[in-house]
Each structure stands twice: as structure tokens, then as C-alpha cells.
Design a protein around this motif. Structure first.
Motif, PDB file in Angstrom:
ATOM      1  N   CYS A 254       3.800 -26.920  80.949  1.00 49.60           N
ATOM      2  CA  CYS A 254       5.120 -27.509  81.204  1.00 49.60           C
ATOM      3  C   CYS A 254       5.324 -28.765  80.370  1.00 49.60           C
ATOM      4  O   CYS A 254       6.408 -28.985  79.807  1.00 49.60           O
ATOM      5  CB  CYS A 254       5.266 -27.829  82.693  1.00 49.60           C
ATOM      6  SG  CYS A 254       5.493 -26.385  83.755  1.00 49.60           S
ATOM      7  N   LEU A 255       4.299 -29.599  80.273  1.00 49.96           N
ATOM      8  CA  LEU A 255       4.410 -30.813  79.467  1.00 49.96           C
ATOM      9  C   LEU A 255       4.546 -30.478  77.982  1.00 49.96           C
ATOM     10  O   LEU A 255       5.271 -31.160  77.249  1.00 49.96           O
ATOM     11  CB  LEU A 255       3.190 -31.698  79.697  1.00 49.96           C
ATOM     12  CG  LEU A 255       3.116 -32.344  81.086  1.00 49.96           C
ATOM     13  CD1 LEU A 255       1.771 -33.035  81.289  1.00 49.96           C
ATOM     14  CD2 LEU A 255       4.240 -33.336  81.282  1.00 49.96           C
ATOM     15  N   LYS A 256       3.864 -29.434  77.550  1.00 51.05           N
ATOM     16  CA  LYS A 256       3.994 -28.992  76.156  1.00 51.05           C
ATOM     17  C   LYS A 256       5.429 -28.550  75.862  1.00 51.05           C
ATOM     18  O   LYS A 256       5.980 -28.831  74.791  1.00 51.05           O
ATOM     19  CB  LYS A 256       3.023 -27.836  75.907  1.00 51.05           C
ATOM     20  CG  LYS A 256       3.144 -27.157  74.546  1.00 51.05           C
ATOM     21  CD  LYS A 256       2.749 -28.076  73.405  1.00 51.05           C
ATOM     22  CE  LYS A 256       2.673 -27.298  72.097  1.00 51.05           C
ATOM     23  NZ  LYS A 256       2.392 -28.176  70.935  1.00 51.05           N
ATOM     24  N   ILE A 257       6.064 -27.891  76.810  1.00 49.15           N
ATOM     25  CA  ILE A 257       7.448 -27.442  76.635  1.00 49.15           C
ATOM     26  C   ILE A 257       8.382 -28.640  76.494  1.00 49.15           C
ATOM     27  O   ILE A 257       9.253 -28.672  75.624  1.00 49.15           O
ATOM     28  CB  ILE A 257       7.868 -26.544  77.820  1.00 49.15           C
ATOM     29  CG1 ILE A 257       7.151 -25.198  77.736  1.00 49.15           C
ATOM     30  CG2 ILE A 257       9.384 -26.336  77.847  1.00 49.15           C
ATOM     31  CD1 ILE A 257       7.317 -24.336  78.956  1.00 49.15           C
ATOM     32  N   VAL A 258       8.199 -29.641  77.359  1.00 48.60           N
ATOM     33  CA  VAL A 258       9.035 -30.843  77.266  1.00 48.60           C
ATOM     34  C   VAL A 258       8.846 -31.516  75.907  1.00 48.60           C
ATOM     35  O   VAL A 258       9.807 -31.931  75.254  1.00 48.60           O
ATOM     36  CB  VAL A 258       8.684 -31.830  78.400  1.00 48.60           C
ATOM     37  CG1 VAL A 258       9.470 -33.119  78.249  1.00 48.60           C
ATOM     38  CG2 VAL A 258       8.979 -31.204  79.759  1.00 48.60           C
ATOM     39  N   TYR A 259       7.600 -31.614  75.485  1.00 49.02           N
ATOM     40  CA  TYR A 259       7.283 -32.234  74.193  1.00 49.02           C
ATOM     41  C   TYR A 259       7.980 -31.494  73.052  1.00 49.02           C
ATOM     42  O   TYR A 259       8.584 -32.118  72.165  1.00 49.02           O
ATOM     43  CB  TYR A 259       5.765 -32.217  73.997  1.00 49.02           C
ATOM     44  CG  TYR A 259       5.267 -32.885  72.739  1.00 49.02           C
ATOM     45  CD1 TYR A 259       4.814 -34.203  72.768  1.00 49.02           C
ATOM     46  CD2 TYR A 259       5.212 -32.202  71.529  1.00 49.02           C
ATOM     47  CE1 TYR A 259       4.333 -34.822  71.630  1.00 49.02           C
ATOM     48  CE2 TYR A 259       4.744 -32.808  70.378  1.00 49.02           C
ATOM     49  CZ  TYR A 259       4.302 -34.117  70.433  1.00 49.02           C
ATOM     50  OH  TYR A 259       3.836 -34.718  69.291  1.00 49.02           O
ATOM     51  N   GLU A 260       7.909 -30.169  73.062  1.00 47.73           N
ATOM     52  CA  GLU A 260       8.518 -29.375  71.996  1.00 47.73           C
ATOM     53  C   GLU A 260      10.041 -29.512  71.989  1.00 47.73           C
ATOM     54  O   GLU A 260      10.663 -29.620  70.932  1.00 47.73           O
ATOM     55  CB  GLU A 260       8.130 -27.908  72.143  1.00 47.73           C
ATOM     56  CG  GLU A 260       6.687 -27.614  71.762  1.00 47.73           C
ATOM     57  CD  GLU A 260       6.382 -26.130  71.779  1.00 47.73           C
ATOM     58  OE1 GLU A 260       7.251 -25.347  72.270  1.00 47.73           O
ATOM     59  OE2 GLU A 260       5.302 -25.738  71.314  1.00 47.73           O
ATOM     60  N   ILE A 261      10.654 -29.503  73.171  1.00 49.62           N
ATOM     61  CA  ILE A 261      12.116 -29.599  73.258  1.00 49.62           C
ATOM     62  C   ILE A 261      12.597 -30.932  72.686  1.00 49.62           C
ATOM     63  O   ILE A 261      13.493 -30.981  71.842  1.00 49.62           O
ATOM     64  CB  ILE A 261      12.580 -29.442  74.715  1.00 49.62           C
ATOM     65  CG1 ILE A 261      12.398 -27.989  75.183  1.00 49.62           C
ATOM     66  CG2 ILE A 261      14.047 -29.859  74.872  1.00 49.62           C
ATOM     67  CD1 ILE A 261      12.666 -27.788  76.659  1.00 49.62           C
ATOM     68  N   LEU A 262      11.992 -32.022  73.144  1.00 50.09           N
ATOM     69  CA  LEU A 262      12.444 -33.342  72.697  1.00 50.09           C
ATOM     70  C   LEU A 262      12.127 -33.580  71.221  1.00 50.09           C
ATOM     71  O   LEU A 262      12.872 -34.285  70.533  1.00 50.09           O
ATOM     72  CB  LEU A 262      11.819 -34.433  73.567  1.00 50.09           C
ATOM     73  CG  LEU A 262      12.205 -34.386  75.049  1.00 50.09           C
ATOM     74  CD1 LEU A 262      11.568 -35.529  75.819  1.00 50.09           C
ATOM     75  CD2 LEU A 262      13.717 -34.417  75.222  1.00 50.09           C
ATOM     76  N   SER A 263      11.040 -33.010  70.727  1.00 53.86           N
ATOM     77  CA  SER A 263      10.715 -33.141  69.302  1.00 53.86           C
ATOM     78  C   SER A 263      11.678 -32.332  68.451  1.00 53.86           C
ATOM     79  O   SER A 263      12.156 -32.797  67.412  1.00 53.86           O
ATOM     80  CB  SER A 263       9.275 -32.680  69.044  1.00 53.86           C
ATOM     81  OG  SER A 263       8.341 -33.462  69.757  1.00 53.86           O
ATOM     82  N   GLU A 264      11.983 -31.117  68.899  1.00 57.33           N
ATOM     83  CA  GLU A 264      12.859 -30.230  68.129  1.00 57.33           C
ATOM     84  C   GLU A 264      14.283 -30.764  68.070  1.00 57.33           C
ATOM     85  O   GLU A 264      14.954 -30.651  67.043  1.00 57.33           O
ATOM     86  CB  GLU A 264      12.853 -28.828  68.759  1.00 57.33           C
ATOM     87  CG  GLU A 264      13.622 -27.776  67.984  1.00 57.33           C
ATOM     88  CD  GLU A 264      12.944 -27.373  66.697  1.00 57.33           C
ATOM     89  OE1 GLU A 264      13.645 -26.852  65.801  1.00 57.33           O
ATOM     90  OE2 GLU A 264      11.717 -27.581  66.577  1.00 57.33           O
ATOM     91  N   LEU A 265      14.757 -31.360  69.159  1.00 57.21           N
ATOM     92  CA  LEU A 265      16.123 -31.879  69.185  1.00 57.21           C
ATOM     93  C   LEU A 265      16.275 -33.165  68.381  1.00 57.21           C
ATOM     94  O   LEU A 265      17.402 -33.578  68.091  1.00 57.21           O
ATOM     95  CB  LEU A 265      16.566 -32.118  70.635  1.00 57.21           C
ATOM     96  CG  LEU A 265      16.779 -30.865  71.481  1.00 57.21           C
ATOM     97  CD1 LEU A 265      17.103 -31.251  72.918  1.00 57.21           C
ATOM     98  CD2 LEU A 265      17.889 -29.999  70.913  1.00 57.21           C
ATOM     99  N   ASP A 266      15.153 -33.794  68.050  1.00 56.54           N
ATOM    100  CA  ASP A 266      15.187 -35.004  67.217  1.00 56.54           C
ATOM    101  C   ASP A 266      16.122 -36.059  67.816  1.00 56.54           C
ATOM    102  O   ASP A 266      16.988 -36.612  67.143  1.00 56.54           O
ATOM    103  CB  ASP A 266      15.619 -34.653  65.793  1.00 56.54           C
ATOM    104  CG  ASP A 266      15.367 -35.800  64.814  1.00 56.54           C
ATOM    105  OD1 ASP A 266      14.480 -36.626  65.104  1.00 56.54           O
ATOM    106  OD2 ASP A 266      16.065 -35.868  63.783  1.00 56.54           O
ATOM    107  N   LEU A 267      15.907 -36.357  69.099  1.00 56.30           N
ATOM    108  CA  LEU A 267      16.749 -37.327  69.792  1.00 56.30           C
ATOM    109  C   LEU A 267      16.288 -38.761  69.579  1.00 56.30           C
ATOM    110  O   LEU A 267      16.963 -39.696  69.993  1.00 56.30           O
ATOM    111  CB  LEU A 267      16.764 -37.019  71.295  1.00 56.30           C
ATOM    112  CG  LEU A 267      17.309 -35.660  71.710  1.00 56.30           C
ATOM    113  CD1 LEU A 267      17.114 -35.455  73.196  1.00 56.30           C
ATOM    114  CD2 LEU A 267      18.775 -35.534  71.342  1.00 56.30           C
ATOM    115  N   GLY A 268      15.148 -38.937  68.958  1.00 56.79           N
ATOM    116  CA  GLY A 268      14.564 -40.263  68.813  1.00 56.79           C
ATOM    117  C   GLY A 268      13.208 -40.305  69.491  1.00 56.79           C
ATOM    118  O   GLY A 268      12.693 -39.296  69.985  1.00 56.79           O
TER     119      GLY A 268
END
Length: 475
Positions: A151-165
Motif C-alpha cells: 500500500c505504501l509503495k502504491i502511494v509512493y508511485e502515485i505521488l511520484s508519477e503525478l509530479d506534484l512536488g
């Protein structure tokens, strides 16, 4: 003498005046009246054709007792019959109820839907009363911390992919919190309410949090000070190892179990190569009552904005950092006991999940785009087919068909003779990157004038090479 004949179904009763005063006869008449009522109800429900029209209703009290002090944010309603109902607060409790009702013990799923909070909206921060959430959950019996790490890996990938900062993911465990409260002298009946107060540390300075604990929650000042020492701690696997040797925390079996799992969790996070963004933070509480183990929350950070309260790496709780929090965008944890609350036999299904705040992420993406004057695309259309002269609708439609057949996402203004300027403006406003312009000369030469909207560069492309040129420029 016969005075009446009463017929129901295939039975006919012949009665006399004396029969009307016979108790047994009156009882038979009452039965037939009730049968008639049942038949009327059956007709309303759909008759014998098998298409029974039942109205399924969510059982009462489904949402109560799950959210702690956050229960005040639930929208309570009453139907016309006075039955207490509520709007959906989150997607986790309905998911747990679904597992219990359908006897599902193993599933991975994601779900995007609206939820409702009776909260004070803050549009600029993406906080609304009606908003979308995206949940990912893993239910089933697995070895410790493997699903939690996923689950933490999924959050990490989502926020990295969206390039939100820049972002960080805080991790803690409810067992560590409960153990910490116990060794600090918090009475058992105050665990949940003190936990909800600790959860406010990302919004309030420590002195205000302590004041609420002491003055409003009735906690002793000594116990509050001890809690303050612990909730200032942040780190990784090293902090978990250090706390396992702590003279106070080591006395709590609950805390030791949680710390052991956090150590194991960080070993998996190292394998997933995401420990650079994950921090073990004892101030993370998450006030929802259904969490039983690991909890986590993802926050976006941004330098140069108005500072808000955050926990320093090694300082006192409530100090500020150079990189300050701009809001939580995801959160979740383990809720092993929730399914059992809905199961008639109390059978538990271990679950862990994460919820992504879609509206807040969209709000941040919009603010980021506005700050850098970036045009937000509102369509996936790759190219607009436009005409430079009148009476070229058929030619436009012919080219549109060619491009559609080639798998190109293409649009054409549905007007017989649109103005070229209005067509080009539409592309600029909606973010369509290319325009294929047809004119009488282009048709004679067998070419299409390809215009790049951003630079206004124009080049003639042969009809046969147009598809490849579009793909090269847009894929």
C-alpha cells in the motif's frame, strides 16, 4: 335462510343469520381478510413472474462507532418514517460491510466514489463537503507487513508519477500509540479521545494540543508532558530499534509488538526502494477508531509558502521546518477488526488499505499549473480538422474519418462553415496540440497544412504521411 355468500379464492362460504354470530365463522372471515391483504402486497411486489421488486436499505447504525471524534462530521439524515440514516463518510466501512455480507475473505480492489463530510470547506486546499476518494484495499490472511508495504509503495508511485512536488509519508502504529499512552499514565478510557487530540499536531502547535489534553480532556499535566517527549520523535528503522530499548516503552507488550512490525515494514520498504520518502513519526495518530495496527499519511511539502505547524526532525513538537506541509493527500492503515463488526458470528478478516484524496490532488495540480502559467489540457484530442474556406464540410468529414480509422483522436467543429479563427481559438483554449487545415489549394495539391498550436508553426504534409506525422508529434 341464506343471507350472504362470501367468496375468496376458490372457496365460497354460505352463511345464515345465526352464522354471523358464530365465533368460529368470524375467525374464518378474519383469516380470509388477512390473506387478501397478503395477496395485495404480493401484487405490489411483482406477482409470480419472479421479478420481485425489493427496496434494499442500508442497515441502521452501520456508520456509528467507527470514526471516534470524527463522527461529528457524518451527515445524519432521517427518512419520512423517522429512520436514522447517514450519507457515506468514507469507502472503508462500506467495503468492510460488503465483505461480511458476502463472506469474502480474500480480495484486492480499488474503488472511486463520492463521500460526504459535514466540515468547513476550504476550496483553495481542496477541502469540500462532497468529494471523490480513491481507495485501494487488500483483504486476507497474509504474512505480516507485506500488504502494508505494498500500500505504501502504491502511494509512493502515485505521488511520484503525478509530479506534484516533494512529499513524505508518515508511518506509525496504533499499538505503539496505545502503549505510549499507557506508559505515560493515560487512563484506558481516555485512549481514543487523547489519540484524537494528538492527531491535531499537524494543525496546531504543541502548547495548544497540550492545553486541550489537560483542560478539555482531563489529562494530568505530567502525562501530557511525557506524551510530548515521544510525539516529537521521528526516524526510521533506527528509531524503532531505539524505542524497543526504551525503559518505558519496552514495558508495554502492545508497543513492542507495534515496534517490531514497524522494523519489519521498513525492511520491506527498503526492498521497494521507497524509504527516502517514508518516516516513522510518533505524532501520527489518525483519529478513526477502526484502525488496529500500522497507520500512514502522505503529505505534500513545498518550500517558500506560508509556514504551518509541523514536527521537526529532532526538535520540540510544534516547531516549523524549511519544507512545510501543504496538506494531507492520502492516508490509511490496518483495520483487522472492522469486518467482524458486521459479521453475525464476528468472524474477522485482516484488511489494510489506503485512501487517495482526488479532489485535493486536483486542487494542487490546478494551483501548480496556474503558478507556472501552464495551460491545462481539457481533452485528449490529438488534432482538430479545420477548414480555411467555406463549403468544405464534406472534405473535413472525409479527413476526420480517415484519421479515426487510423486510431487518431480527432475533433471537428459541427458547423457547416465555421470561421478559421474560432477553430484555432478552440484548440488553444482546450489544449488540442495540432490543427489539420484544409483549403482549396491543399485539396488540389493533395496535402494538409499541419499547424502546431503552441508555436503557430505551419508545414504542408502529404495526405498519405499525415497519420505518421501526427503520431510522431503527439505520442
Amino acid at each position: 335462510m341464506t343471507v350472504a355468500q362470501v367468496g375468496l379464492h376458490s372457496i365460497v362460504y354460505t352463511c345464515t343469520i345465526t352464522d354471523l354470530f358464530n365465533p368460529m365463522f368470524c375467525f374464518v372471515m378474519q383469516i380470509d381478510e388477512e390473506v387478501a391483504k397478503l395477496l395485495q402486497l404480493k401484487a405490489k411486489l411483482g406477482g409470480d413472474d419472479g421479478k420481485i421488486q425489493f427496496v434494499l436499505k442500508t442497515p441502521k447504525e452501520t456508520l456509528t462507532g467507527k470514526y471516534g471524534e470524527d463522527s461529528k462530521l457524518i451527515y445524519d439524515l432521517k427518512d419520512q418514517g423517522g429512520e436514522l440514516l447517514s450519507l457515506r463518510y468514507d469507502l472503508t466501512v462500506p467495503f468492510a460491510r460488503y465483505l461480511a455480507m458476502n463472506k469474502i475473505t480474500n480480495i484486492k480492489r480499488y474503488h472511486i466514489a463520492k463521500v460526504y463530510r459535514r466540515d468547513n470547506p476550504a476550496m483553495t486546499r481542496g477541502r469540500y463537503r462532497e468529494f471523490y476518494q480513491c481507495d485501494f484495499d487488500i483483504a486476507g490472511q497474509y504474512d505480516a507487513m507485506i500488504p502494508d508495504a505494498e500500500c505504501l509503495k502504491i502511494v509512493y508511485e502515485i505521488l511520484s508519477e503525478l509530479d506534484l512536488g516533494d512529499f513524505r509519508i508518515k508511518v506509525n502504529d496504533r499499538r505503539i500509540l496505545d502503549g505510549m499512552f499507557a506508559v505515560c499514565g493515560v487512563p484506558d478510557d481516555k485512549f481514543r479521545t487523547i489519540c484524537s487530540t494528538v492527531d491535531k499536531l499537524d494543525k496546531m502547535p504543541w502548547e495548544e494540543v497540550k492545553k486541550e489534553m489537560v483542560n478539555e480532556k482531563g489529562l494530568s499535566e505530567e502525562a501530557a508532558d511525557q506524551i510530548g517527549e515521544y510525539v516529537s520523535m521521528q526516524g526510521g528503522m533506527d528509531l524503532a530499534e531505539r524505542l524497543l530499548q526504551d525503559p518505558k516503552m519496552s514495558q508495554s507488550k502492545q508497543a513492542c509488538a507495534g515496534l517490531t512490525d514497524v522494523k519489519l515494514l521498513f525492511s520491506y520498504l527498503q526492498l521497494f526502494q521507497i524509504t527516502d520518502k517514508v518516516v516513522f513519526d510518533l505524532s501520527l495518530a489518525r483519529g478513526l477508531d477502526y484502525y488496529t495496527g500500522v497507520i500512514y499519511e502522505a503529505l505534500l511539502t513545498q518550500a517558500g509558502v506560508a509556514p504551518v505547524v509541523a514536527e521537526a526532525q529532532n526538535g520540540a513538537p510544534g516547531s516549523t521546518e524549511e519544507s512545510v506541509s501543504v496538506g494531507s493527500v492520502a492516508g490509511g492503515g490496518r483495520y483487522d477488526g472492522l469486518v467482524g463488526m458486521f459479521d453475525p458470528k464476528g468472524r474477522k478478516v485482516p484488511c489494510v488499505g489506503v485512501s487517495i484524496g482526488i479532489e485535493r490532488i486536483f486542487s494542487i495540480m490546478e494551483q501548480k499549473a496556474e503558478a507556472c502559467a501552464e495551460k491545462i489540457r481539457t481533452t485528449e484530442v490529438q488534432i482538430m480538422v479545420a477548414s480555411a474556406q467555406k463549403n468544405l464540410l464534406e472534405e473535413r468529414l472525409r479527413l476526420v474519418t480517415e484519421l479515426w480509422n487510423a486510431g487518431i483522436k480527432v475533433q471537428c467543429i459541427c458547423i457547416f462553415n465555421p470561421k478559421l479563427l474560432s477553430q484555432l481559438q478552440h484548440c488553444e483554449e482546450s489544449g488540442i496540440p495540432l490543427v489539420a487545415i484544409l483549403g482549396e489549394q491543399e485539396l488540389k495539391d493533395g496535402v494538409v497544412k499541419l499547424r502546431v498550436v503552441a508555436t503557430r508553426e505551419e508545414v504542408d504534409i502529404s495526405r498519405g504521411e499525415l497519420v505518421e506525422e501526427i503520431k510522431k508529434r503527439t505520442l
